[in-house]
Design an enzyme around this catalytic site. Structure first.
Site, PDB file in Angstrom:
ATOM      1  N   THR A  37       0.826  -1.204   0.000  1.00  0.00           N
ATOM      2  CA  THR A  37       0.000   0.000   0.000  1.00  0.00           C
ATOM      3  C   THR A  37       0.862   1.257   0.000  1.00  0.00           C
ATOM      4  O   THR A  37       0.652   2.173  -0.795  1.00  0.00           O
ATOM      5  CB  THR A  37      -0.928   0.010   1.230  1.00  0.00           C
ATOM      6  OG1 THR A  37      -1.747  -1.150   1.192  1.00  0.00           O
ATOM      7  CG2 THR A  37      -1.803   1.246   1.246  1.00  0.00           C
ATOM      8  N   TYR A  60     -12.857  -4.124  -3.442  1.00  0.00           N
ATOM      9  CA  TYR A  60     -14.005  -3.726  -4.258  1.00  0.00           C
ATOM     10  C   TYR A  60     -15.041  -4.850  -4.423  1.00  0.00           C
ATOM     11  O   TYR A  60     -16.242  -4.625  -4.318  1.00  0.00           O
ATOM     12  CB  TYR A  60     -13.569  -3.207  -5.636  1.00  0.00           C
ATOM     13  CG  TYR A  60     -14.714  -2.660  -6.461  1.00  0.00           C
ATOM     14  CD1 TYR A  60     -15.250  -1.402  -6.173  1.00  0.00           C
ATOM     15  CD2 TYR A  60     -15.280  -3.399  -7.491  1.00  0.00           C
ATOM     16  CE1 TYR A  60     -16.317  -0.908  -6.909  1.00  0.00           C
ATOM     17  CE2 TYR A  60     -16.342  -2.913  -8.227  1.00  0.00           C
ATOM     18  CZ  TYR A  60     -16.863  -1.665  -7.932  1.00  0.00           C
ATOM     19  OH  TYR A  60     -17.919  -1.179  -8.653  1.00  0.00           O
ATOM     20  N   TYR A  80      -3.167 -10.134   4.095  1.00  0.00           N
ATOM     21  CA  TYR A  80      -3.189  -8.710   4.456  1.00  0.00           C
ATOM     22  C   TYR A  80      -4.638  -8.279   4.607  1.00  0.00           C
ATOM     23  O   TYR A  80      -5.367  -8.160   3.619  1.00  0.00           O
ATOM     24  CB  TYR A  80      -2.463  -7.918   3.372  1.00  0.00           C
ATOM     25  CG  TYR A  80      -2.383  -6.415   3.549  1.00  0.00           C
ATOM     26  CD1 TYR A  80      -2.690  -5.783   4.756  1.00  0.00           C
ATOM     27  CD2 TYR A  80      -1.976  -5.612   2.479  1.00  0.00           C
ATOM     28  CE1 TYR A  80      -2.610  -4.402   4.886  1.00  0.00           C
ATOM     29  CE2 TYR A  80      -1.884  -4.230   2.607  1.00  0.00           C
ATOM     30  CZ  TYR A  80      -2.207  -3.638   3.809  1.00  0.00           C
ATOM     31  OH  TYR A  80      -2.126  -2.267   3.932  1.00  0.00           O
ATOM     32  N   ARG A  98      -9.510  -0.107   3.460  1.00  0.00           N
ATOM     33  CA  ARG A  98      -9.166   0.150   2.058  1.00  0.00           C
ATOM     34  C   ARG A  98      -9.884  -0.799   1.105  1.00  0.00           C
ATOM     35  O   ARG A  98     -10.206  -0.425  -0.017  1.00  0.00           O
ATOM     36  CB  ARG A  98      -7.652   0.037   1.846  1.00  0.00           C
ATOM     37  CG  ARG A  98      -6.878   1.247   2.359  1.00  0.00           C
ATOM     38  CD  ARG A  98      -5.415   1.156   1.931  1.00  0.00           C
ATOM     39  NE  ARG A  98      -4.637   2.297   2.414  1.00  0.00           N
ATOM     40  CZ  ARG A  98      -4.358   3.376   1.704  1.00  0.00           C
ATOM     41  NH1 ARG A  98      -4.797   3.490   0.467  1.00  0.00           N
ATOM     42  NH2 ARG A  98      -3.628   4.346   2.216  1.00  0.00           N
ATOM     43  N   LYS A 119      -0.932  -9.817   8.088  1.00  0.00           N
ATOM     44  CA  LYS A 119      -0.830  -8.422   8.503  1.00  0.00           C
ATOM     45  C   LYS A 119      -2.240  -7.978   8.853  1.00  0.00           C
ATOM     46  O   LYS A 119      -3.112  -7.865   7.983  1.00  0.00           O
ATOM     47  CB  LYS A 119      -0.263  -7.552   7.378  1.00  0.00           C
ATOM     48  CG  LYS A 119      -0.229  -6.063   7.720  1.00  0.00           C
ATOM     49  CD  LYS A 119       0.258  -5.222   6.546  1.00  0.00           C
ATOM     50  CE  LYS A 119       0.231  -3.729   6.901  1.00  0.00           C
ATOM     51  NZ  LYS A 119       0.688  -2.884   5.767  1.00  0.00           N
ATOM     52  N   ILE A 126       4.225  -4.510  10.282  1.00  0.00           N
ATOM     53  CA  ILE A 126       4.513  -4.031   8.928  1.00  0.00           C
ATOM     54  C   ILE A 126       4.123  -2.568   8.937  1.00  0.00           C
ATOM     55  O   ILE A 126       2.947  -2.217   8.952  1.00  0.00           O
ATOM     56  CB  ILE A 126       3.762  -4.848   7.877  1.00  0.00           C
ATOM     57  CG1 ILE A 126       4.213  -6.320   7.959  1.00  0.00           C
ATOM     58  CG2 ILE A 126       4.021  -4.283   6.477  1.00  0.00           C
ATOM     59  CD1 ILE A 126       3.508  -7.253   6.997  1.00  0.00           C
TER      60      ILE A 126
END
Length: 270
Positions: A49, A112, A138, A143, A167, A209
């Site tokens: 990211t 999405y 992750y 997001r 993560k 992270i």
């Protein structure tokens, strides 16, 4: 036997520096890599990211992976960001990362699409079966729009030897605790939130992270090691010394603030 993935500590979510024309600034990238090696960073994530992976081309991803692996030269671990909301694209990016010589990949939950838990499981299961490389899940629902639920992550960890960690960037400390309590042996739980990283480690986590470690890598690495060892007093002193900076790095969308800070430090171009 892939679960022998021993990485703990400070894992920097490396930014991607650019020149004024939009090309990758490899000179500044080398400066950043050397900075982290010299200051005790345990690993870097490339094209995550913070590395602006959604707007990098596949060719730029490959360039980043190959360049960082070569520059690091086994002095710390290199993790390649290989996530996509398309399962077949994720397999392709993961294979590209493996071909470049990274030590593991960080693979975000499909964004999405908002898959069901079954869809989430099937996505990662398909990738794990397709590419024989350590995979770190992750979870960043802020997001992606959907979450990798703890029970799905644990099921994946139990079913696939090459799914070696997660993560956890939901900002939910209860999710961190559930993952740590139910994980199989060798499965790593990394905080994805700088301001929760010390607490995650005290619960039994394996490090962070981190965005903030781009700015103060030596002290962040020290805070990770101290908190993993259970040295609360010293870890807490470092945390409160840098707490305000951690907050400032998210006053706008990441990586805008961290790149502004690195530019002010003379590490990258504005």
């Amino acid at each position: 036997m892939m679960k022998q993935f021993t990485l703990q500590g400070s894992i920097v979510a490396l930014v991607t520096p650019f020149n004024a024309d939009g090309s990758i600034d490899f000179k500044s990238l080398d400066r950043l890599i050397d900075f982290h090696i010299e200051n005790g960073t345990n690993a870097v994530v490339v094209c995550g990211t913070s590395g602006e992976s959604p707007t990098l081309s596949e060719a730029e991803d490959a360039q980043m992976f190959e360049h960082v692996v070569t520059r690091v030269n086994k002095r710390m671990l290199v993790i390649g960001g290989s996530g996509s909301n398309s399962t077949q694209s994720c397999i392709k990016y993961t294979q590209n990362a493996k071909n470049a010589g990274v030590d593991a990949v960080l693979t975000v939950g499909p964004y999405y699409n908002k898959p069901t838990s079954t869809g989430m499981y099937n996505h990662f299961a398909t990738v794990a079966q397709a590419v024989d490389i350590p995979i770190i899940l992750y979870n960043v629902p802020g997001r992606t729009g959907s979450a990798i639920k703890a029970d799905v992550a644990i099921r994946l960890a139990n079913d696939f030897e090459n799914i070696v960690g997660i993560k956890e960037a939901s900002g939910n400390i209860s999710a961190v605790a559930e993952l740590i309590a139910k994980r199989p042996d060798g499965f790593r739980v990394y905080s994805g939130d700088d301001n929760l990283s010390m607490l995650c480690n005290l619960l039994g986590g394996d490090g962070c992270i981190s965005v903030a470690a781009n700015i103060f890598p030596k002290d962040f690495s020290r805070m990770m090691q101290l908190s993993i060892m259970g040295n609360v007093a010293e870890a807490r002193e470092i945390f409160y010394r840098y707490r305000h900076i951690m907050d400032l790095l998210f006053i706008e969308s990441n990586p805008i603030p961290v790149k502004a800070a690195l530019a002010a430090m003379g590490m990258i171009n504005e």
